[in-house]
Design an enzyme around this catalytic site. Structure first.
Site, PDB file in Angstrom:
ATOM      1  N   ALA A  90      13.957 -21.456   6.951  1.00  0.00           N
ATOM      2  CA  ALA A  90      12.832 -21.291   7.855  1.00  0.00           C
ATOM      3  C   ALA A  90      12.982 -19.901   8.607  1.00  0.00           C
ATOM      4  CB  ALA A  90      12.450 -22.264   8.843  1.00  0.00           C
TER       5      ALA A  90
ATOM      6  N   HIS B 221       0.926  -1.137   0.048  1.00  0.00           N
ATOM      7  CA  HIS B 221       0.084  -0.097   0.047  1.00  0.00           C
ATOM      8  C   HIS B 221       0.962   1.282   0.032  1.00  0.00           C
ATOM      9  CE1 HIS B 221      -3.779  -1.869   0.685  1.00  0.00           C
ATOM     10  NE2 HIS B 221      -2.921  -2.866   1.478  1.00  0.00           N
TER      11      HIS B 221
ATOM     12  N   THR C 267      14.060 -10.029   0.948  1.00  0.00           N
ATOM     13  CA  THR C 267      13.488  -8.716   0.344  1.00  0.00           C
ATOM     14  C   THR C 267      14.397  -8.395  -0.959  1.00  0.00           C
ATOM     15  OG1 THR C 267      15.358  -7.760   1.467  1.00  0.00           O
ATOM     16  CG2 THR C 267      13.011  -7.744   2.657  1.00  0.00           C
ATOM     17  N   LYS C 268      15.166  -9.271  -1.433  1.00  0.00           N
ATOM     18  CA  LYS C 268      15.938  -9.147  -2.600  1.00  0.00           C
ATOM     19  C   LYS C 268      15.923 -10.529  -3.581  1.00  0.00           C
ATOM     20  CE  LYS C 268      18.659  -5.054  -0.966  1.00  0.00           C
ATOM     21  NZ  LYS C 268      19.853  -4.708  -0.372  1.00  0.00           N
TER      22      LYS C 268
ATOM     23  N   ARG D 282      20.050 -13.542   3.437  1.00  0.00           N
ATOM     24  CA  ARG D 282      21.395 -13.395   2.655  1.00  0.00           C
ATOM     25  C   ARG D 282      21.844 -14.872   2.028  1.00  0.00           C
ATOM     26  NH1 ARG D 282      25.938 -14.357   5.337  1.00  0.00           N
ATOM     27  NH2 ARG D 282      25.612 -14.849   7.878  1.00  0.00           N
TER      28      ARG D 282
END
Length: 149
Positions: free
Chosen positions: A114, A67, A119-120, A134
């Protein structure tokens, strides 16, 4: 299942969606390949594409939805919806309680540990863990082993 007729929803042959999972294609298509396992209590909000033989443990969130919040005179709830495609390639294993954020691609035969927050993009044949996730290992085709990075 919150499956709407105005966006694509495909569930490939021999794929399963376990109990308490939520699939919502209201803001983007959900395409699930063949032999995919969507685990108990997973949430998938499109746009999301899952390749073949993807294995998802429990309580995983894949959300291609965000959003807007830029206009401080309006609550985020009423601001624009922003979507970015999530793509999970073939043979990926995603561990329990992981989150895959909008716009991420996870390469072929990658493993997500887990509890990871991805995010990348994650390269193929790698193992990624953590928050933010990572890469900690990659497969070496010359030696035939998984090697620490």
């Amino acid at each position: 299942m919150d499956v709407f007729p105005f966006n694509d929803f495909v569930l490939g042959d021999h794929s399963i969606v376990e109990d308490f999972a939520t699939l919502n294609n209201g803001v983007g298509a959900i395409i699930i390949g063949h032999h995919v396992g969507v685990g108990i209590s997973n949430i998938i909000i499109g746009p999301v594409t899952l390749g073949n033989y993807v294995m998802m443990a429990q309580n995983i969130v894949l959300s291609g939805l965000n959003h807007g919040y830029e206009d401080i005179t309006l609550p985020p709830r009423v601001q624009k919806v922003i979507t970015k495609q999530i793509t999970i390639m073939d043979n990926v294993w995603i561990g329990a309680n992981s989150v895959i954020t909008a716009g991420v691609t996870i390469g072929k035969h990658a493993v997500i540990g887990a509890g990871s927050v991805v995010t990348k993009d994650i390269p193929e044949y790698s193992v990624a863990v953590g928050n933010p996730a990572r890469v900690i290992k990659r497969y070496n085709f010359e030696t035939g082993t998984w090697e620490k990075v």
